[in-house]
Design an enzyme around this catalytic site. Structure first.
Site, mmCIF file in Angstrom:
data_model
loop_
_atom_site.group_PDB
_atom_site.id
_atom_site.type_symbol
_atom_site.label_atom_id
_atom_site.label_comp_id
_atom_site.label_asym_id
_atom_site.label_seq_id
_atom_site.Cartn_x
_atom_site.Cartn_y
_atom_site.Cartn_z
ATOM 1 C CG HIS A 192 11.622 -19.055 14.579
ATOM 2 N ND1 HIS A 192 11.812 -20.142 15.398
ATOM 3 C CD2 HIS A 192 10.334 -19.128 14.151
ATOM 4 C CE1 HIS A 192 10.687 -20.856 15.455
ATOM 5 N NE2 HIS A 192 9.781 -20.255 14.699
ATOM 6 N NE ARG A 221 3.692 -19.536 15.547
ATOM 7 C CZ ARG A 221 2.714 -19.733 16.431
ATOM 8 N NH1 ARG A 221 1.671 -18.905 16.450
ATOM 9 N NH2 ARG A 221 2.768 -20.725 17.287
ATOM 10 C CG ASN A 252 -2.305 -23.180 15.160
ATOM 11 O OD1 ASN A 252 -1.231 -22.655 14.872
ATOM 12 N ND2 ASN A 252 -2.827 -24.184 14.458
ATOM 13 C CG HIS A 300 1.505 -22.866 12.420
ATOM 14 N ND1 HIS A 300 1.151 -22.789 13.752
ATOM 15 C CD2 HIS A 300 2.864 -22.867 12.407
ATOM 16 C CE1 HIS A 300 2.248 -22.751 14.501
ATOM 17 N NE2 HIS A 300 3.291 -22.784 13.699
#
Length: 320
Positions: free
Chosen positions: A196, A64, A96, A68
Site C-alpha cells: 500500500h 493488486r 474488485n 487478489h
C-alpha cells in the site's frame, strides 16, 4: 517367497520414486521458462515498464491483481476470467468490481509474450506474478526471484473472492485470521500490506475512518475530509501513503504517525502485536524490501496448479 518379496520391494521403490518425481516436478522454479521460452521474462518486463512509465498507478494495480488472484483458491489466474454462463467472475466481487484494473495491460503482456515464445507457453497466472515484481521494481522497489510454473484455472468464484479478500475495515485479529487461512503469518501480513506504499483508495473505503475513528492524526483527518465529504463523493480517490508513486517505506512511517488511510492499515500500528514490525520497517528499508520479497514468494506459492493441472490459456479472459 523371496521373489515375491523382491517384487513387492521393487513396486514400493517404484511408487516412492514416482511420488518423489511428482513432488519435484510440481515445484515452482525461477528457471521454469529458461528452455521453453528464454525471452519470456524480458518481454514481460518490457511491457510492464512501458505501462508504468505511461501511468505510475498501473504498477499498484498490477501488484493488486496478483494479490487478489492468490487469495482466492490460490495463484491460478482465476481473477482474469470474464463472466460467462458458467463463470461467476471474480471481477464482480466486492473487492474488485469497479476497482480492480490493469486487465488491458495483462492482455498486452500475454500477446507480446506469446509472440516472443512462438506459441502460448507462459500462463496468465505466471504473468500476474512476474508483472507484480516488475511493477514494484519500476516504482523503485527491490526485486526478488519469482517462482514460475503455475498453470491457469478453468473456474472462478465470486463468492470465494467475497469471503477471502481482506476488507479495508478489518481489525488486526481479522487480518491475522484472514492471512493465516492462506498459510501466511503476521510478518507476511505486515510486509505484504507494505504494498500500500503505492496506489490509491476510494473515499467509500476510508470515509467511516476519517469521520469516526480516534486513532487518526486530526490534521490528516481534516485534510481528507476536504476531499471526502460525509455524504456522496464515494469514488473520489486519495493516495494510500504520502509518496504514492514510489515503492518505499513511507507507508509504515505514516502508520507510526497515525496517518494510515484505511482502517485495516492503521490496525497494524494500534497497540497490537504487529507494532514493532511496523516501526522497524519505517526506518529500515532493507528489512522491508527483504521481507516483502520473501512474503511475495510465499504468497505466490499458495495452491498453484502445476504439471497437468489446469491449462495454459490462449486468452487470459477466457477458458480454452
Amino acid at each position: 517367497m523371496a521373489s515375491s518379496k523382491k517384487g513387492a520391494l521393487h513396486l514400493l521403490t517404484t511408487l516412492v520414486f514416482l511420488a518423489l518425481a511428482t513432488t519435484v516436478f510440481s515445484q515452482l522454479s525461477p528457471n521454469f521458462y529458461d528452455y521453453s521460452c528464454p525471452a519470456a521474462l524480458n518481454t514481460i518486463q518490457r511491457v510492464v515498464r512501458a505501462a508504468v512509465n505511461k501511468e505510475k498507478r498501473i504498477g499498484a494495480s498490477l501488484l493488486r491483481l496478483h494479490f487478489h488472484d492468490c487469495f482466492v483458491n490460490g495463484c491460478d489466474g482465476s481473477l482474469l476470467l470474464d463472466p460467462t454462463s458458467t463463470i461467476d467472475s471474480e471481477k464482480n466481487a466486492l473487492a474488485n468490481i469497479n476497482s480492480a484494473r490493469g486487465f488491458e495491460v495483462v492482455d498486452q503482456i500475454k500477446s507480446a509474450v506469446d509472440k516472443a515464445c512462438g506459441r502460448p507457453v507462459v500462463s496468465c497466472a505466471d504473468i500476474l506474478a512476474v508483472a507484480a515484481k516488475d511493477s514494484v521494481v519500476a516504482l523503485g522497489g527491490a526485486s526478488w526471484k519469482v517462482q514460475l510454473g503455475r498453470r491457469d484455472s478453468t473456474t472462478a468464484s465470486r463468492s470465494q473472492a467475497n469471503a477471502d479478500i481482506p476488507a479495508p475495515n478489518f481489525n488486526l485479529q481479522q487480518l491475522i485470521d484472514n492471512f493465516n487461512r492462506q498459510g501466511l503469518n503476521e510478518k507476511d501480513l505486515v510486509a505484504l500490506s507494505g504494498g500500500h506504499t503505492v496506489g490509491l483508495a476510494k473515499c467509500q473505503n476510508f470515509k467511516d475512518r476519517i469521520y469516526n475513528d480516534t486513532n487518526i492524526d486530526p490534521n490528516f483527518a481534516q485534510q481528507l475530509k476536504r476531499r471526502c465529504p460525509r455524504t456522496g463523493g464515494d469514488t473520489i480517490l486519495s493516495p494510500l501513503d504520502s509518496t504514492t508513486k514510489s515503492f518505499d517505506t513511507a507507508y509504515f512511517s505514516d502508520l507510526v504517525k497515525q496517518r494510515g488511510l484505511l482502517r485495516s492499515d492503521q490496525a497494524l500500528f494500534n497497540g497490537g502485536s504487529t507494532d514493532s514490525l511496523v516501526k522497524q520497517y519505517s526506518y529500515n528499508s532493507y528489512a522491508f524490501s527483504n521481507d516483502f520479497g520473501e512474503s511475495m514468494i510465499k504468497m505466490g506459492n499458495i495452491k498453484p496448479l502445476t504439471g497437468n493441472q489446469g491449462q495454459i490459456r490462449l486468452n487470459c479472459r477466457t477458458v480454452n
